[in-house]
Design an enzyme around this catalytic site. Sequence first.
Site, PDB file in Angstrom:
ATOM      1  N   ASP A 189       9.848  -2.250  23.290  1.00  0.00           N
ATOM      2  CA  ASP A 189       8.578  -2.253  22.552  1.00  0.00           C
ATOM      3  C   ASP A 189       8.449  -3.559  21.784  1.00  0.00           C
ATOM      4  O   ASP A 189       9.414  -4.005  21.149  1.00  0.00           O
ATOM      5  CB  ASP A 189       8.525  -1.103  21.543  1.00  0.00           C
ATOM      6  CG  ASP A 189       8.738   0.254  22.170  1.00  0.00           C
ATOM      7  OD1 ASP A 189       7.741   0.931  22.414  1.00  0.00           O
ATOM      8  OD2 ASP A 189       9.899   0.628  22.403  1.00  0.00           O
TER       9      ASP A 189
ATOM     10  N   HIS B 150      32.367  18.900  17.165  1.00  0.00           N
ATOM     11  CA  HIS B 150      31.105  18.695  17.862  1.00  0.00           C
ATOM     12  C   HIS B 150      31.259  18.297  19.326  1.00  0.00           C
ATOM     13  O   HIS B 150      30.260  18.229  20.048  1.00  0.00           O
ATOM     14  CB  HIS B 150      30.282  17.633  17.128  1.00  0.00           C
ATOM     15  CG  HIS B 150      30.024  17.978  15.696  1.00  0.00           C
ATOM     16  ND1 HIS B 150      30.861  17.563  14.673  1.00  0.00           N
ATOM     17  CD2 HIS B 150      29.056  18.731  15.114  1.00  0.00           C
ATOM     18  CE1 HIS B 150      30.402  18.032  13.528  1.00  0.00           C
ATOM     19  NE2 HIS B 150      29.310  18.732  13.762  1.00  0.00           N
TER      20      HIS B 150
END
Length: 236
Positions: free
Chosen positions: A204, A4
């Site tokens: 958040d 990958h």
Amino acid sequence: MSIHISAKKGEIAKVVLQPGDPLRAQYIAENFLENAKLVSKTRGIFYYTGLYKGKEISVGASGMGFPSIGIYSFELYTEYEVETIIRIGTCGAYTTDLKVFDILNVENAASESTYAKYAWEIEGDILPHQGSIFDTINATAEELSLKTKAINVHSSDIFYRKDPNIPAIATQYNCPAVEMEAFGLYANAKHLGKNAATILTVTDIIPTHEKISADQRETALKPMIELALESALKSL
């Protein structure tokens, strides 16, 4: 070689900063590293290697969730002989005891995930940071006069869920924030005997729905990035 990551042997440094977002990796390389070279862009997951204060450091994305960071961190550790990975990311706070822009150094990651069990036969649902890099980050933060908080974090497989209440595992292990990768990274590092840490910026506050705006994120993440880079120097 890696399936990958398409970098050649020797093109990845011994220390890697690993944000989730490929574009954040690109931003760090272009704004904080000298002579940064794009060494892999397979699947749009960018990896760069360059110099920070004269020392070679790589930065590349992990993607989102345990399957993704599990693949990339494993191949970095095993195929490229990386010794230390510092995950740098964002998180949501379960409590108003944390504030947006807070920087967290993750001591333990708790998760309902079966990743560690089925990948490496590591039992239990909480894993600590691996190696000495966690302590290096704490010491470096003091030197930089950065206020950081050493905490446990809930590493979740789930971003959207039916039940809006704080998951039981987060309460059980006193996890005031949630993210999606640290547990997988720590599992790989534990299995392979490598170093792993996670630095997060709170973006958040879940109970109040307060968020850092898109325009604020670049400025908000700069202290975390500099902390990671300065800590990386000391591990080389």
